[in-house]
Design an enzyme around this catalytic site. Sequence first.
Site, PDB file in Angstrom:
ATOM      1  N   GLY A 100      37.123  74.388  42.406  1.00 57.26           N
ATOM      2  CA  GLY A 100      38.385  75.002  42.009  1.00 57.26           C
ATOM      3  C   GLY A 100      38.391  76.481  42.318  1.00 57.26           C
ATOM      4  O   GLY A 100      37.606  76.963  43.141  1.00 57.26           O
ATOM      5  N   GLU A 488      46.125  66.442  64.208  1.00 54.92           N
ATOM      6  CA  GLU A 488      45.056  66.784  63.264  1.00 54.92           C
ATOM      7  C   GLU A 488      43.694  66.241  63.660  1.00 54.92           C
ATOM      8  O   GLU A 488      42.674  66.828  63.323  1.00 54.92           O
ATOM      9  CB  GLU A 488      45.405  66.379  61.826  1.00 54.92           C
ATOM     10  CG  GLU A 488      45.421  64.908  61.552  1.00 54.92           C
ATOM     11  CD  GLU A 488      45.745  64.577  60.099  1.00 54.92           C
ATOM     12  OE1 GLU A 488      45.250  65.258  59.198  1.00 54.92           O
ATOM     13  OE2 GLU A 488      46.506  63.616  59.878  1.00 54.92           O
TER      14      GLU A 488
HETATM   15  C1  F6R Z   1      47.207  64.148  56.849  1.00 48.25           C
HETATM   16  C2  F6R Z   1      47.021  64.185  55.413  1.00 48.25           C
HETATM   17  C3  F6R Z   1      47.605  65.321  54.663  1.00 48.25           C
HETATM   18  C4  F6R Z   1      47.961  64.887  53.227  1.00 48.25           C
HETATM   19  C5  F6R Z   1      48.399  66.106  52.407  1.00 48.25           C
HETATM   20  C6  F6R Z   1      48.817  65.723  51.009  1.00 48.25           C
HETATM   21  O1  F6R Z   1      46.647  63.011  57.412  1.00 48.25           O
HETATM   22  O2  F6R Z   1      46.387  63.335  54.845  1.00 48.25           O
HETATM   23  O3  F6R Z   1      48.700  65.861  55.314  1.00 48.25           O
HETATM   24  O4  F6R Z   1      48.985  63.945  53.280  1.00 48.25           O
HETATM   25  O5  F6R Z   1      47.341  67.023  52.337  1.00 48.25           O
HETATM   26  O6  F6R Z   1      47.775  65.112  50.317  1.00 48.25           O
HETATM   27  P1  F6R Z   1      48.038  64.191  49.052  1.00 48.25           P
HETATM   28  O7  F6R Z   1      48.789  62.991  49.539  1.00 48.25           O
HETATM   29  O8  F6R Z   1      46.693  63.869  48.527  1.00 48.25           O
HETATM   30  O9  F6R Z   1      48.879  65.005  48.116  1.00 48.25           O
END
Ligand code: F6R
Length: 608
Positions: A100, A488
């Site tokens: 964190g 990515e």
């Molecule tokens: C791309 C990817 C990221 C996540 C983003 C949100 O492949 O996985 O763009 O979608 O960081 O993450 P969450 O869904 O965990 O909030």
Amino acid sequence: MCGIVGYVGPRDCTDVLISALAKLEYRGYDSAGIAVFENGKIEVAKSKGRLSDLVEKMEKEGKPQGHAGIGHTRWATHGEPSDINSHPHSGRRVTIVHNGIIENYKQIKQFLIDNERTEFLSDTDTEVVAQLLDFYYNGDPIRAIRRTLHEVRGSFALGIVFADRPETIYAVRRESPLIVGQGKGEAFIASDVPAILKYTKDYYLLEHNEIVILKNGSASFCTMHGRVIDKELKTADWDEDSAEKGGYPHFMIKEIHEQPTAVKMTVTPRIEDGLPDLSECGITPETLKDINNVFIVACGTAMHAGMVGKYVIEKLARVSVTVDIASEFRYRNPLIGKGDLVIIISQSGETADSKAVLRLVKETEAKTLAIVNVKGSSIAREADMVIYTHAGPEIAVASTKAYMVQLAVMYLFAFELAYAKGRIDEAKCRDLTDQLIKMPAIIEKTVNSVVDDCQYISTKLISTSSLLYIGRGLDYALSMEGSLKLKEISYIHSESYAAGELKHGTISLITEGMPVIAVATQNTLLEKTISNIEEVKARGAMTVVICDEEADIGEEAADYLIRIPKIAEMLMPMVATVPMQLLAYYTSVNKGNDVDRPRNLAKSVTVE
Ligand code: F6R
């Protein structure tokens, strides 16, 4: 993001810590370290780089031997990745690992310096917390933790050992995730459940500001004020195998293949007598009737699932939907209130910006609905309603199956909303639901039918430095995700454009051989997309078209056609996603990249 583990029990502690940290590698990290009680003394080993670098270092310099200790994988925020900045960090009698960010660490550091604590070795915010704990430590660990918690601001999970409390681990969290595993005669802490599955499936969820003490192989809990807390033991329904590669070369391809099962697990329990039923998630026809506007807020891939949701919800339910990036939404003073529903989509349920949006919305009269994969995560717990996606653990940093199930939930929600609002009749709702139930088999068929084409076409993409994805309507929403996936993990610059926008500037980028991937699954818009493909082809682009098997597109219309099964137009995103994922995957593989752990990225983005 950083990962924390801790162990108390009869096994070789260093081995347990390293194997548990390996299960958290998916979170992304740049250094690792452990602290183990060896003959009553805390021994620290840490190193910049991968876990294998740490293991190698310990082989050379000696491996701490003991039965209680803490471990960490660091993803640098304050201070570059280096041996010194790696965790654990120590004060005189206290050693900690931290996940964190401590927002006020500079003020705390000044406070400590003013109080003659000047022995800082690293640039980290974590070391400041170790020193502060030490400053307050007078032999009573709970008091030191309490006083420290009163001073620090930010998000954190801390694993703590005190030099004069051998074989004992303390841990506490605020915002950042932390679970506590309980095995037979052994206990664990970890940032995520997969870290402990090799040893136990039983775990506790630690709440904000709760303290756990691991001693003599078991966990006990108390508040900051030392009041004992009874907690409910949970059992993980993921086994260790499901967190492993299962014979595939990479987690990403494994997870692409897991999509049919993930969709089935997500959709099936939410169907009652042929109609969507989200009542178990707190969503009833009555709550849906009162919704005037929907806002979907998320980051990255999850936001792209929301883009598809917008088209589907607006088309079927005729309710206005605004999709926003969480890091933008939270700072733009959004107009939300009674009658609005804000949907937060997040695989991890811990994404800092999405979490902040949820808290901001909770201060208004708008209702919040979380669509989350990780059970018990912060977003899931704090939202008014939650629909869990059942994708199982997603390990590859590039999201595939989590996106697919987010799409499935967008459909379920749109169908139920449209039906509750009387915009579609029962027969139509049944028909749509039935088609959604059939999706797992269709996705499976698609993976098998397009894999060879995608593998081959990817060889034509590897040498380009830039490409475009284009589409119209739902295909545009989809192409955003295709483009993100490709860039990515392949590191090829890629943009997605609404095909109709090309002429307004972007077409000037087209040069001989530049790849343009057109998503053309919406037959009503097909002719227009074909014109756009012709325009870029005439300017030398190498074109790839993803269309359904019956689409009226001649073989000559593009350099490469990827034909996918034809289903209802509205559901095509769940099929068309597959070749986009495979194109990204094979391009990355062919370039020799680290597919599952692309550079500079972390699986769970728990800092802004
Ligand atoms: C791309 C990817 C990221 C996540 C983003 C949100 O492949 O996985 O763009 O979608 O960081 O993450 P969450 O869904 O965990 O909030």
